[in-house]
Design a protein around this motif. Sequence first.
Motif, PDB file in Angstrom:
ATOM      1  N   ARG A 250       0.813  -1.217   0.000  1.00  0.00           N
ATOM      2  CA  ARG A 250       0.000   0.000   0.000  1.00  0.00           C
ATOM      3  C   ARG A 250       0.848   1.270   0.000  1.00  0.00           C
ATOM      4  O   ARG A 250       0.319   2.363  -0.205  1.00  0.00           O
ATOM      5  CB  ARG A 250      -0.900   0.033   1.245  1.00  0.00           C
ATOM      6  CG  ARG A 250      -2.032  -0.953   1.274  1.00  0.00           C
ATOM      7  CD  ARG A 250      -2.978  -0.560   2.406  1.00  0.00           C
ATOM      8  NE  ARG A 250      -3.988  -1.565   2.675  1.00  0.00           N
ATOM      9  CZ  ARG A 250      -5.074  -1.754   1.950  1.00  0.00           C
ATOM     10  NH1 ARG A 250      -5.284  -1.003   0.891  1.00  0.00           N
ATOM     11  NH2 ARG A 250      -5.936  -2.693   2.262  1.00  0.00           N
ATOM     12  N   SER A 251       2.148   1.120   0.286  1.00  0.00           N
ATOM     13  CA  SER A 251       3.022   2.293   0.496  1.00  0.00           C
ATOM     14  C   SER A 251       2.418   3.202   1.556  1.00  0.00           C
ATOM     15  O   SER A 251       2.269   4.408   1.390  1.00  0.00           O
ATOM     16  CB  SER A 251       3.218   3.066  -0.825  1.00  0.00           C
ATOM     17  OG  SER A 251       3.811   2.248  -1.804  1.00  0.00           O
ATOM     18  N   SER A 252       2.028   2.573   2.665  1.00  0.00           N
ATOM     19  CA  SER A 252       1.308   3.278   3.714  1.00  0.00           C
ATOM     20  C   SER A 252       1.785   2.806   5.077  1.00  0.00           C
ATOM     21  O   SER A 252       2.437   1.765   5.211  1.00  0.00           O
ATOM     22  CB  SER A 252      -0.195   3.025   3.564  1.00  0.00           C
ATOM     23  OG  SER A 252      -0.917   3.530   4.649  1.00  0.00           O
ATOM     24  N   THR A 253       1.448   3.582   6.088  1.00  0.00           N
ATOM     25  CA  THR A 253       1.721   3.175   7.474  1.00  0.00           C
ATOM     26  C   THR A 253       0.475   2.579   8.117  1.00  0.00           C
ATOM     27  O   THR A 253       0.505   2.226   9.302  1.00  0.00           O
ATOM     28  CB  THR A 253       2.184   4.390   8.302  1.00  0.00           C
ATOM     29  OG1 THR A 253       1.165   5.403   8.249  1.00  0.00           O
ATOM     30  CG2 THR A 253       3.493   4.943   7.766  1.00  0.00           C
ATOM     31  N   GLU A 254      -0.613   2.470   7.345  1.00  0.00           N
ATOM     32  CA  GLU A 254      -1.865   1.933   7.862  1.00  0.00           C
ATOM     33  C   GLU A 254      -2.290   0.735   7.021  1.00  0.00           C
ATOM     34  O   GLU A 254      -2.338   0.819   5.787  1.00  0.00           O
ATOM     35  CB  GLU A 254      -2.957   3.009   7.847  1.00  0.00           C
ATOM     36  CG  GLU A 254      -2.628   4.210   8.736  1.00  0.00           C
ATOM     37  CD  GLU A 254      -3.717   5.255   8.702  1.00  0.00           C
ATOM     38  OE1 GLU A 254      -4.448   5.323   7.677  1.00  0.00           O
ATOM     39  OE2 GLU A 254      -3.850   6.010   9.683  1.00  0.00           O
ATOM     40  N   PRO A 255      -2.604  -0.393   7.662  1.00  0.00           N
ATOM     41  CA  PRO A 255      -2.899  -1.610   6.886  1.00  0.00           C
ATOM     42  C   PRO A 255      -4.284  -1.645   6.265  1.00  0.00           C
ATOM     43  O   PRO A 255      -4.511  -2.391   5.312  1.00  0.00           O
ATOM     44  CB  PRO A 255      -2.748  -2.720   7.935  1.00  0.00           C
ATOM     45  CG  PRO A 255      -3.044  -2.055   9.237  1.00  0.00           C
ATOM     46  CD  PRO A 255      -2.547  -0.646   9.105  1.00  0.00           C
ATOM     47  N   PHE A 256      -5.217  -0.854   6.786  1.00  0.00           N
ATOM     48  CA  PHE A 256      -6.592  -0.925   6.304  1.00  0.00           C
ATOM     49  C   PHE A 256      -6.945   0.332   5.513  1.00  0.00           C
ATOM     50  O   PHE A 256      -6.647   1.448   5.954  1.00  0.00           O
ATOM     51  CB  PHE A 256      -7.566  -1.092   7.482  1.00  0.00           C
ATOM     52  CG  PHE A 256      -7.246  -2.280   8.345  1.00  0.00           C
ATOM     53  CD1 PHE A 256      -7.587  -3.558   7.943  1.00  0.00           C
ATOM     54  CD2 PHE A 256      -6.576  -2.119   9.553  1.00  0.00           C
ATOM     55  CE1 PHE A 256      -7.275  -4.662   8.735  1.00  0.00           C
ATOM     56  CE2 PHE A 256      -6.264  -3.205  10.357  1.00  0.00           C
ATOM     57  CZ  PHE A 256      -6.613  -4.486   9.941  1.00  0.00           C
ATOM     58  N   ALA A 257      -7.559   0.154   4.368  1.00  0.00           N
ATOM     59  CA  ALA A 257      -7.906   1.278   3.496  1.00  0.00           C
ATOM     60  C   ALA A 257      -9.158   1.961   4.032  1.00  0.00           C
ATOM     61  O   ALA A 257     -10.265   1.405   3.966  1.00  0.00           O
ATOM     62  CB  ALA A 257      -8.132   0.783   2.074  1.00  0.00           C
ATOM     63  N   ALA A 258      -8.982   3.174   4.571  1.00  0.00           N
ATOM     64  CA  ALA A 258     -10.097   3.878   5.211  1.00  0.00           C
ATOM     65  C   ALA A 258     -11.225   4.201   4.244  1.00  0.00           C
ATOM     66  O   ALA A 258     -12.372   4.377   4.657  1.00  0.00           O
ATOM     67  CB  ALA A 258      -9.587   5.158   5.868  1.00  0.00           C
ATOM     68  N   GLU A 259     -10.914   4.274   2.945  1.00  0.00           N
ATOM     69  CA  GLU A 259     -11.944   4.606   1.960  1.00  0.00           C
ATOM     70  C   GLU A 259     -12.658   3.366   1.426  1.00  0.00           C
ATOM     71  O   GLU A 259     -13.514   3.474   0.536  1.00  0.00           O
ATOM     72  CB  GLU A 259     -11.320   5.371   0.796  1.00  0.00           C
ATOM     73  CG  GLU A 259     -10.400   4.552  -0.114  1.00  0.00           C
ATOM     74  CD  GLU A 259      -8.985   4.372   0.443  1.00  0.00           C
ATOM     75  OE1 GLU A 259      -8.124   3.840  -0.299  1.00  0.00           O
ATOM     76  OE2 GLU A 259      -8.756   4.757   1.609  1.00  0.00           O
TER      77      GLU A 259
END
Length: 474
Positions: A250-259
């Motif tokens: 995800r290239s993110s620091t959060e595993p779950f997609a908030a959208e």
Amino acid sequence: MSPWPTYPALQWLAVVEHELLLFAAIWFALFAIDEMAVDLAWLRLRLTGKLRTPRLSHPCNAELNGLAVVLVPAWLESRVIGPMVRHTLQSWPQRNFRLYVGCYRNDLATISVLVALAPDPRLRVIIHDRDGPTTKADCLNRIYRAICEDERRSAQRVRALILHDAEDMVHPAALTLMDRALDQADFVQLPVRPEPQRASPWIAGHYCDEFAEAHARDMVVRHHIGAALPSAGAGCAFSRRAIDRILIARSSTEPFAAECLTEDYECGLLVHQTGGRSAFLRVRDSSGALVATREFFPADLVASVRQKTRWVHGIAFQGWDRLGWKCAPGDIWMRLRDRRGPLVALVLAAAYLLIMLWPVVVLAKAAGLAVPVDDGPLLSGLLAFNLASLIWRLMMRALFTGREYGPAEAVRAVFRFPVGNIIAVLAARRAITAYVRVLAGGVLRWEHTVHHVHVSQAAKLDADPQQRPLPVAA
């Protein structure tokens, strides 16, 4: 001159009925072939002895191989969160286990229930710094940030992240079973078992039929053909290494997609997509009961349609947009099955329209006001095939429901089949409307399902109906 033939109105109605019948018959035949392919795969596994369900000979509550945390998002869950937390902490006595409950700063009722619980060092209550409701994924991300903060403070890394909902009732053996399964897998899903509700044998009952078939047939077949397993958002465990790979993907620091409306479903597929191994774990305890997550599903039509709208929107439309089709043939097959909801609803709507048109056309033909349209051998063959496949499908549905809930529910499953179809049509219509609204720049709306009673309270409430809580607005 007009290229269209000139027919009386009733004759046009007969032509429309014939074309709708052909359209529905072709698609129903394709759906039937798809379902039969899954049935044959399941029967092959059954006949070759690969579907033996292990049975535990003794209680399974051994200590864990590492720290396991359970993430429970809660918005307007004051009626069920207390029993859920108490039952979970009692059922899972392991010291190496933590229960993280995320709630919102403007949900004082839920916060009050959590504050009033008996203190337990394994319970962590996380207050979101935003007003609710946001999406479930957003709340899960807030819990995940709290877990990371605790990891830094304690210098102890979490081994397993387990998802549950505020209405879930866990099985005592589930935690240890998931922990052991993560030795060989990166994602583990246990069955979900909707509980029958005497006050709603048709609406709530149809969930029993659908989950009994999905978690005894569909998920089993997916597991054995090596396809990606979707997460049900309850009774499922992710290894920390799987979460780390999802963060990178995800290239993110959060595993779950908030959208995303079905972030749990998406994360399950991402485990497989990022090179992880998934497992569906179907086990029975020493009494023969399925080791599963039990919960009450919506008992009225409006709540059920709203819930399934979110599923269709998230899985069929957002899943197509966000996950695409770049996967192995087995996964393409399963994603087609997952995302066919709107098309199935369209075909079902055509079929129910035919039911309304049929008596009018029959009367018109009998009165000589319309000439019968020849069905031809193709349509006649399709109708015969679809009738046979419908009987087969109802038998299979009754079989799976009867295995889990008994013969009375098996009979009801046959008559509940149209109930599920009607809910699917209504949910697909709302999902399409919501998806188009988002494409046009509208705001994505999270429609939360309010829960009134926890499964662990059911026996007490049945014994004393005066204690049953009154419904509240969703």
